[in-house]
Structure formats: structure tokens, C-alpha cells
Design an enzyme around this catalytic site. Sequence first.
Site, PDB file in Angstrom:
ATOM      1  N   LYS A   1       0.810  -1.217   0.000  1.00  0.00           N
ATOM      2  CA  LYS A   1       0.000   0.000   0.000  1.00  0.00           C
ATOM      3  C   LYS A   1       0.845   1.270   0.000  1.00  0.00           C
ATOM      4  O   LYS A   1       0.319   2.365  -0.194  1.00  0.00           O
ATOM      5  CB  LYS A   1      -0.936  -0.001   1.211  1.00  0.00           C
TER       6      LYS A   1
ATOM      7  N   ASN B   1      -4.922 -14.924  -5.064  1.00  0.00           N
ATOM      8  CA  ASN B   1      -6.235 -15.536  -4.820  1.00  0.00           C
ATOM      9  C   ASN B   1      -7.082 -14.639  -3.920  1.00  0.00           C
ATOM     10  O   ASN B   1      -7.752 -15.091  -3.005  1.00  0.00           O
ATOM     11  CB  ASN B   1      -6.126 -16.962  -4.261  1.00  0.00           C
ATOM     12  N   PHE B   2      -7.059 -13.346  -4.254  1.00  0.00           N
ATOM     13  CA  PHE B   2      -7.892 -12.378  -3.559  1.00  0.00           C
ATOM     14  C   PHE B   2      -9.295 -12.356  -4.162  1.00  0.00           C
ATOM     15  O   PHE B   2      -9.561 -12.954  -5.198  1.00  0.00           O
ATOM     16  CB  PHE B   2      -7.284 -10.977  -3.671  1.00  0.00           C
TER      17      PHE B   2
ATOM     18  N   ARG C   1      -7.406  -2.711  -7.248  1.00  0.00           N
ATOM     19  CA  ARG C   1      -7.378  -1.648  -6.240  1.00  0.00           C
ATOM     20  C   ARG C   1      -5.985  -1.452  -5.656  1.00  0.00           C
ATOM     21  O   ARG C   1      -5.612  -0.334  -5.275  1.00  0.00           O
ATOM     22  CB  ARG C   1      -8.379  -1.966  -5.124  1.00  0.00           C
TER      23      ARG C   1
ATOM     24  N   ASP D   1     -10.558 -25.975  -2.683  1.00  0.00           N
ATOM     25  CA  ASP D   1      -9.298 -25.231  -2.758  1.00  0.00           C
ATOM     26  C   ASP D   1      -8.258 -25.997  -3.566  1.00  0.00           C
ATOM     27  O   ASP D   1      -7.575 -25.425  -4.434  1.00  0.00           O
ATOM     28  CB  ASP D   1      -8.748 -24.988  -1.354  1.00  0.00           C
TER      29      ASP D   1
END
Length: 393
Positions: free
Chosen positions: A85, A106-107, A114, A179
Amino acid sequence: MKDTTVNTDTLPLSGVRILDFTQVMLGPCATQMLADFGADVIKIERPGAGDLSRNFFDQRSEAGMNNAVYSSLNRNKRSVEIDTKSPAGKQMVYDLVRQADVVVDNFRAGVMDRLGFGYETLKAINPRIICASGTGFGEKGPYAHKGGQDVLAQAMSGVMEKTSDPSIPRSIYPTTLCDYTAGMHLVQGILAALLARGKTGHGQKVSVSLYDSMIAMQMQEAAQWSKHREVLNWAAMPLTGVFDTTDGALVVVGAFKANPLRDICTALGIEDLSEKFPDLASQRADKPYLQGRFRDAFATNTTAHWIARLEEQDLLCAPVRALSEALDDPQTAINGMLLDFEHPVLGQLTVVGSPVHLSDAPLVLRHAPPRLGEHTQEVIDEFGLQPTARAAE
């Protein structure tokens, strides 16, 4: 920790650089397989916290937040702490992208955009970059921004709804079926994109989801429903079931034979019920009766006794075992499915190896599961990054 007995330069993905933003299960199991194939996987982790699985599953985590669960998913990777960030952290990622081949996350859908790491942004920096994402439900549509998780995908895809018997309550499948499946689909997509880039010279976007992987796993069931509006449930077949014995349990699959019911009856030493129930329709209609007869017979002797009797009739059968028993089975070791090593934090550790066995590229432990940020300075020096761009600043 490096195995010098194998030339790692000859591994299939040697020379492929992967920036790994993944955490928990879907992404890490995919990038670990790519790392086992020889890719240089650089794990991008949050300063002071890292991958959620470092301490989420086990509060006994030691220095560097390594635990058994994290270690099972992150061998052969390097860890770099980056504050993604911050301007300095973003620049560090962009500089790594210029020299990378694949970026994996894997967000939830939209998170990489973003963060400033969406495909269009990274493609402008490196047209050869492949961006691979694993989401819960896909990147578009009504569930795109819904939090994805294995159990939710089981429920929404139809997997959880089916049971082997209507009297059995619906339940959560107790291992990470979705998963792992989606992770392996992610590996397939990345490998296909790398092959395509060899032909075209440019990268592309790869997308998989837990939801899609579970729909795909039900391809036979979906076709049967679409064509005939019939529910296909392999676990509910009349001659298939799990039965208790005097010392455990076994499973029988009464299929792929001319008259499996007759052969089951022979193994059990009871009358030939196929004379009364000669076809699948009649067997389905009286499944409770048939399964009751099987259950009564199996309850009279040991698992080993009945396995031997069933195998004499060439019937598909197996004992129902705990994971601990499977791990102790000689077949597991012969198949190379256990990897033992001395971990610098945890000490002696055994993890599951790779299920993909290449004759010319055996599994090599190049890096133990890394401590958080263990390779930050190493990567800065190796990639010629600006010291001011290091993660924790």
C-alpha cells in the site's frame, strides 16, 4: 537445505519467475507445485503478518510464524515482506514485474486492481506477464465480490447437497476439496499460458474459481441432469456402500462386472440375491433391503477377512482408514508422497510430497518453507532493486 544431487537447472520450470501474492490454500498449493517444477516463486507477504496460514491455524507458531500447515504449502519458495500500500512497496512490485513471468493471487475479484496490480497495469509494464487469479465465484457476475471459501463453494455448487443416502444429514466435506481442485486448475492455466506465450510472445490473464472447479468436477452429473433431468449420484448406487465390520469398516463398489450382486453374495456366503433383483432398476427399488443384508453379514467378521473374500471375487473394495494409517502405509512411502526434512524453525518435519512424478525431474527441496521476510534483502540485491523500495519502510 539445497539438494545438490540433482541439477535444478534442468527442472521443467527452471528460469520461470513467479510473484506469489497468494495465501491460505487455493493459491499456495498451486504455486508450490510450480515451485516443485523448478520455478523461482517469490512470495510477497505483508510486513509483520504474512500469509494468513502462518498463524491462523495454529497459535503455537514460532519465530517467523512458521507452523505445520503453512509449511505444508510453501516449500521451495522465497519470502519477501512488502508493504504493497506504500509508494515504495508498489514500486518494488513494479520493478519485480519487469523481470517476472507470472503474477499469482487468490484475492477477491477487484483487489489486485485496487492495489494497483491489475492485469492491464502490469501488462503495460511487461507485455509478457501472465496474471493468474483464483477467486471464489469468478471475476464477473452477481457473486464476483462475495468472499470465496471452500465450504461455501461446496454448498453453492451442489456438491454438499448430495449424500449417499437420504437419511444421512448433509455435511461439510472435511478436507479442502474445492481449494485443492481450483489450485490444480490454476496450475494448468498457468502452464498453458506459458506455452501460449512461447508461440505469441505475450502474456495473458488466467482465471479460475472455487465455484467453477466444483461445477466442472460434476461434469457427468450435469450432463445427465441437462439431458434427462435425472440425478446421477455415484455414492447412492445400490451395490455401493460403507459397512462396519467387527474391527473397523470397509467400502464396496459393486460395479463394472456382469453380475456384481451375485459376486457380492458369493463373497458374503449368502444366497444369490441377483435372482430376485436381476437388474439395476430392481436393485435401486430395494436398496434398503440389499444394504441391510450386506450390513448384517459384514458385521460378523473382521475387515481383513471380508477384504480377502471380496477380492477373491475380483470386487472393488478397500478398508476405511484414518489418515494416520494411510501415512504409515508402505505404498505411501514407495510412491514418494512423504518429504522429510530438518526445518530451521520447527525442527524435524514431514510434509506431503508432489503427486506428479516426472522421471527426469524428481522433487527437490531447494528452499525450506521460508520464515517471514527471510529473502527480502536477497531479492533486493539479486534483482537490482532500489534499497529505498524495500518492504518494511
